[in-house]
Write a protein that holds these residues in place. Structure first.
Motif, short mmCIF file in Angstrom:
data_model
loop_
_atom_site.label_atom_id
_atom_site.label_comp_id
_atom_site.label_asym_id
_atom_site.label_seq_id
_atom_site.Cartn_x
_atom_site.Cartn_y
_atom_site.Cartn_z
N GLU A 120 0.80 -1.23 0.00
CA GLU A 120 0.00 0.00 0.00
C GLU A 120 0.83 1.27 0.00
O GLU A 120 0.33 2.34 -0.36
N ILE A 121 2.09 1.20 0.36
CA ILE A 121 2.94 2.38 0.37
C ILE A 121 3.41 2.71 -1.05
O ILE A 121 3.42 3.87 -1.46
N GLN A 122 3.76 1.69 -1.82
CA GLN A 122 4.35 1.91 -3.14
C GLN A 122 3.38 1.80 -4.30
O GLN A 122 3.75 2.11 -5.43
N CYS A 123 2.15 1.38 -4.07
CA CYS A 123 1.21 1.17 -5.16
C CYS A 123 -0.20 1.58 -4.73
O CYS A 123 -0.63 1.27 -3.62
N GLY A 124 -0.91 2.21 -5.62
CA GLY A 124 -2.25 2.68 -5.33
C GLY A 124 -3.35 1.64 -5.45
O GLY A 124 -4.50 1.90 -5.08
N ASN A 125 -3.03 0.46 -5.96
CA ASN A 125 -4.02 -0.61 -6.08
C ASN A 125 -3.29 -1.96 -6.01
O ASN A 125 -3.41 -2.80 -6.89
N TYR A 126 -2.53 -2.14 -4.94
CA TYR A 126 -1.61 -3.27 -4.83
C TYR A 126 -2.28 -4.63 -4.78
O TYR A 126 -1.64 -5.65 -5.03
N ARG A 127 -3.55 -4.69 -4.48
CA ARG A 127 -4.23 -5.99 -4.39
C ARG A 127 -4.61 -6.55 -5.78
O ARG A 127 -4.93 -7.72 -5.90
N ASP A 128 -4.57 -5.69 -6.80
CA ASP A 128 -4.99 -6.10 -8.15
C ASP A 128 -3.76 -6.46 -8.97
O ASP A 128 -3.32 -5.69 -9.84
N MET A 129 -3.19 -7.63 -8.71
CA MET A 129 -1.98 -8.10 -9.39
C MET A 129 -2.09 -9.60 -9.62
O MET A 129 -2.63 -10.33 -8.79
N SER A 130 -1.53 -10.06 -10.74
CA SER A 130 -1.47 -11.49 -11.01
C SER A 130 -0.14 -11.83 -11.68
O SER A 130 0.05 -11.54 -12.87
N LEU A 131 0.77 -12.42 -10.91
CA LEU A 131 2.04 -12.87 -11.49
C LEU A 131 1.79 -13.97 -12.51
O LEU A 131 2.39 -13.98 -13.58
N PHE A 132 0.88 -14.88 -12.20
CA PHE A 132 0.53 -15.95 -13.14
C PHE A 132 0.04 -15.34 -14.46
O PHE A 132 0.49 -15.72 -15.55
N GLY A 133 -0.88 -14.39 -14.38
CA GLY A 133 -1.42 -13.74 -15.58
C GLY A 133 -0.34 -13.01 -16.36
O GLY A 133 -0.29 -13.07 -17.59
N ALA A 134 0.55 -12.32 -15.65
CA ALA A 134 1.64 -11.60 -16.30
C ALA A 134 2.51 -12.57 -17.09
O ALA A 134 2.88 -12.30 -18.24
N LYS A 135 2.81 -13.70 -16.49
CA LYS A 135 3.64 -14.69 -17.17
C LYS A 135 2.94 -15.30 -18.38
O LYS A 135 3.56 -15.54 -19.41
#
Length: 146
Positions: A120-135
């Protein structure tokens, strides 16, 4: 009112085949510096959009990886249509150099164990991430670009 031309609105999105790298802008500043803008298209316009969690993860990963490959990166930003990214660089950079840097960066995405700055300090929407999807999207783009 002045007639403003938005370059991306002048491209016929029905006549391109993704993925691709396209130099879509070049400006010279009043002091003589050159700024180059690239369209890094991952998915076919109006056919497929990258889900936000995958797009967001790619953005975080590529923010560092593209800077390891290229000097003078001003910004890497996701497109609102979620089909790719805009890359802005200082200098008159050749498309082939950017293509190679993109390929190298996406290969690093495939090897990543974590996404940087997911808090939450470095990103404004840190919960919306997918490493699997990125890969998955990185793998698909690499298969077509190579």
């Amino acid at each position: 009112m002045e007639n403003i031309v938005v370059e991306s609105f002048t491209m016929d999105h029905t006549k391109v085949t993704a993925p691709f790298v396209r130099k879509c802008g070049r400006i010279q500043t009043p002091k003589g510096d050159i700024i180059s803008k690239f369209d890094l298209r991952f998915t076919q316009p109006n056919k497929e959009a990258i889900p936000t969690a995958a797009l967001h993860a790619i953005e975080h990963l590529m923010a560092g990886f593209i800077r390891e490959e290229l000097n003078d990166v001003v910004d890497l930003s996701p497109m609102g249509c979620r089909t790719g990214f805009y890359l802005i660089l200082v200098g008159d950079i050749d498309k082939e150099i950017v293509l190679k840097a993109l390929i190298n960066s996406l290969e690093k995405v495939l090897k990543a164990d974590e996404i940087p700055a997911v808090n939450e300090i470095q990103c404004g929407n840190y919960r919306d991430m997918s490493l699997f999807g990125a890969k998955e999207y990185a793998k698909g783009v690499l298969e077509k670009l190579k």
